[in-house]
Design a protein around this motif. Structure first.
Motif, mmCIF file in Angstrom:
data_model
loop_
_atom_site.group_PDB
_atom_site.id
_atom_site.type_symbol
_atom_site.label_atom_id
_atom_site.label_comp_id
_atom_site.label_asym_id
_atom_site.label_seq_id
_atom_site.Cartn_x
_atom_site.Cartn_y
_atom_site.Cartn_z
ATOM 1 N N ILE A 39 0.837 -1.205 0.000
ATOM 2 C CA ILE A 39 0.000 0.000 0.000
ATOM 3 C C ILE A 39 0.872 1.254 0.000
ATOM 4 N N HIS A 40 1.971 1.214 0.734
ATOM 5 C CA HIS A 40 2.882 2.357 0.758
ATOM 6 C C HIS A 40 3.430 2.637 -0.638
ATOM 7 N N SER A 41 3.742 1.592 -1.375
ATOM 8 C CA SER A 41 4.291 1.781 -2.723
ATOM 9 C C SER A 41 3.257 2.405 -3.655
ATOM 10 N N ILE A 42 1.994 2.081 -3.449
ATOM 11 C CA ILE A 42 0.926 2.652 -4.285
ATOM 12 C C ILE A 42 0.812 4.152 -4.049
ATOM 13 N N ARG A 43 0.834 4.558 -2.781
ATOM 14 C CA ARG A 43 0.637 5.965 -2.456
ATOM 15 C C ARG A 43 1.928 6.791 -2.564
ATOM 16 N N SER A 44 3.085 6.142 -2.591
ATOM 17 C CA SER A 44 4.343 6.887 -2.681
ATOM 18 C C SER A 44 4.848 7.006 -4.121
ATOM 19 N N ALA A 72 -6.510 5.353 -6.705
ATOM 20 C CA ALA A 72 -5.807 5.413 -5.420
ATOM 21 C C ALA A 72 -5.494 6.829 -4.964
ATOM 22 N N LYS A 73 -5.870 7.834 -5.755
ATOM 23 C CA LYS A 73 -5.560 9.218 -5.379
ATOM 24 C C LYS A 73 -6.284 9.597 -4.090
ATOM 25 N N PRO A 74 -5.595 10.331 -3.209
ATOM 26 C CA PRO A 74 -6.193 10.688 -1.923
ATOM 27 C C PRO A 74 -7.408 11.608 -2.033
ATOM 28 N N ARG A 75 -7.361 12.538 -2.959
ATOM 29 C CA ARG A 75 -8.450 13.512 -3.093
ATOM 30 C C ARG A 75 -8.942 13.514 -4.531
ATOM 31 N N GLY A 90 -10.297 14.672 -7.926
ATOM 32 C CA GLY A 90 -10.238 15.945 -8.627
ATOM 33 C C GLY A 90 -8.934 16.686 -8.459
ATOM 34 N N LYS A 91 -8.014 16.172 -7.622
ATOM 35 C CA LYS A 91 -6.722 16.819 -7.431
ATOM 36 C C LYS A 91 -5.667 16.086 -8.251
ATOM 37 N N GLU A 92 -4.986 16.822 -9.112
ATOM 38 C CA GLU A 92 -3.989 16.202 -9.972
ATOM 39 C C GLU A 92 -2.759 15.757 -9.191
ATOM 40 N N GLN A 93 -2.348 16.566 -8.217
ATOM 41 C CA GLN A 93 -1.128 16.280 -7.472
ATOM 42 C C GLN A 93 -1.461 16.051 -5.997
ATOM 43 N N ALA A 94 -1.076 14.906 -5.470
ATOM 44 C CA ALA A 94 -1.338 14.609 -4.068
ATOM 45 C C ALA A 94 -0.261 15.241 -3.203
ATOM 46 N N SER A 95 -0.670 15.881 -2.120
ATOM 47 C CA SER A 95 0.305 16.434 -1.190
ATOM 48 C C SER A 95 0.928 15.299 -0.391
ATOM 49 N N ASP A 96 2.101 15.545 0.183
ATOM 50 C CA ASP A 96 2.763 14.526 0.996
ATOM 51 C C ASP A 96 1.894 14.126 2.180
ATOM 52 N N ARG A 123 -1.055 11.812 0.984
ATOM 53 C CA ARG A 123 -0.636 10.478 0.557
ATOM 54 C C ARG A 123 -0.770 9.446 1.673
ATOM 55 N N PHE A 124 -0.435 9.867 2.888
ATOM 56 C CA PHE A 124 -0.402 8.919 3.994
ATOM 57 C C PHE A 124 -1.305 9.349 5.159
ATOM 58 N N SER A 125 -2.420 9.976 4.811
ATOM 59 C CA SER A 125 -3.412 10.302 5.832
ATOM 60 C C SER A 125 -4.828 9.985 5.352
ATOM 61 N N VAL A 126 -5.108 10.238 4.079
ATOM 62 C CA VAL A 126 -6.444 9.980 3.553
ATOM 63 C C VAL A 126 -6.595 8.491 3.244
ATOM 64 N N ARG A 127 -7.633 7.886 3.775
ATOM 65 C CA ARG A 127 -7.816 6.442 3.605
ATOM 66 C C ARG A 127 -7.898 6.043 2.137
ATOM 67 N N LEU A 128 -7.542 4.816 1.862
ATOM 68 C CA LEU A 128 -7.655 4.230 0.532
ATOM 69 C C LEU A 128 -8.986 3.494 0.489
ATOM 70 N N PHE A 129 -9.888 3.952 -0.370
ATOM 71 C CA PHE A 129 -11.263 3.447 -0.358
ATOM 72 C C PHE A 129 -11.464 2.393 -1.444
ATOM 73 N N ASN A 130 -11.963 1.238 -1.044
ATOM 74 C CA ASN A 130 -12.268 0.112 -1.929
ATOM 75 C C ASN A 130 -11.092 -0.310 -2.821
ATOM 76 N N PRO A 131 -9.903 -0.482 -2.250
ATOM 77 C CA PRO A 131 -8.786 -0.931 -3.079
ATOM 78 C C PRO A 131 -9.003 -2.325 -3.661
ATOM 79 N N HIS A 132 -9.864 -3.126 -3.048
ATOM 80 C CA HIS A 132 -10.096 -4.492 -3.542
ATOM 81 C C HIS A 132 -10.665 -4.517 -4.956
ATOM 82 N N LEU A 133 -11.275 -3.424 -5.395
ATOM 83 C CA LEU A 133 -11.856 -3.371 -6.742
ATOM 84 C C LEU A 133 -10.805 -3.141 -7.818
ATOM 85 N N HIS A 134 -9.588 -2.750 -7.416
ATOM 86 C CA HIS A 134 -8.561 -2.366 -8.384
ATOM 87 C C HIS A 134 -7.226 -3.084 -8.180
ATOM 88 N N ASP A 135 -7.018 -3.641 -7.010
ATOM 89 C CA ASP A 135 -5.697 -4.144 -6.631
ATOM 90 C C ASP A 135 -5.802 -5.597 -6.160
#
Length: 252
Positions: free
Chosen positions: A45-50, A58-61, A63-69, A72-84
């Motif tokens: 999971i760390h490799s996906i968000r880093s 997997a983007k944290p927000r 509509g946001k093109e660039q994820a802030s640091d 990346r490691f605060s916003v939950r990853l929602f329904n990753p089972h559908l993609h990963d």
């Protein structure tokens, strides 16, 4: 010739554990997931968000093109089972599949997954019942909360009120303590929350609990993280009302 899939269902719970689950509304499966598997999944999971470029799902927000640091490691990853694929297999843990069948009386299906980071300082979620957010008929919704590391009162563990799953769905209103809990959720009403007790989990423990069990989490007051992988399941013959959760995932 293909590799055969392990389809034999386990029966990991004793009769006493099943009775305890139905009495209290929750049960801890000690060491339900190995430390090696936990470490591998956390790293995955760390490799996906880093990654320099994060996949859209997997983007944290949104509509946001660039994820802030921070995102990346605060916003939950929602329904990753559908993609990963790794997240999907974690939803299908044989011990969870077997335990669910024992407490629900028949085969379960996965409907939702969430990987929570809960970094130091982050707030918890006010006391609530999962059924309030995820209606299903007949109600068989059950959560499996896998501790990705040691979780106690200091880093924001779950708190529960044993037996409250027998009260039915209670009214929910505005969150009262915004210093402790996130504001965007709802809080159960008409219950004495001083009855909550902490659920301390070791890395790899699995907390199984009923959708009507009143539970909450507190602010992370430690310097440690409180990562967890939480999946929701229903019995195969139940139906979810929410359009975004209607897809049933076989655990075989």
């Amino acid at each position: 010739m293909g590799i055969p899939i392990q389809s034999t269902r386990l029966t990991p719970l004793s009769e006493e554990q099943v009775r305890t689950y139905h009495k209290d509304g929750y049960l801890i499966i000690k060491g339900g997931c190995s430390n090696d598997l936990i470490d591998a999944f956390n790293a995955h999971i760390h490799s996906i968000r880093s990654a320099d470029v994060i996949a859209d799902w997997a983007k944290p927000r949104k509509g946001k093109e660039q994820a802030s640091d921070q995102d990346r490691f605060s916003v939950r990853l929602f329904n990753p089972h559908l993609h990963d694929g790794f997240s999907l297999q974690m939803m299908k843990l044989p011990v969870v599949r077997g335990a669910l069948a024992q407490v629900l009386g028949n085969e379960a299906c996965g409907v939702q997954s969430m990987y929570f980071y809960k970094e130091p300082g982050s707030p918890g979620q006010a006391a609530h019942q999962d059924y309030y957010y995820i209606r299903n008929e007949p109600n068989t919704l059950t959560a499996a909360w896998v501790a990705m590391e040691y979780t106690n009162e200091e880093n924001g563990c779950l708190w529960v009120i044993p037996g409250t799953h027998k009260l039915g769905l209670l009214p929910h209103g505005a969150v009262k303590n915004l210093q402790e809990h996130e504001a965007w959720t709802d809080e159960v009403e008409g219950i004495d929350l001083t009855r909550e007790i902490p659920v301390v989990l070791n890395k790899g423990d699995v907390l199984l609990f009923d959708s009507l069990l009143i539970h909450s989490s507190t602010r992370n007051r430690s310097e440690r993280w409180r990562r967890s992988y939480v999946c929701h399941y229903i019995r195969h013959d139940s139906t979810i009302e929410r359009e975004d959760l209607k897809r049933k995932i076989s655990l075989v």
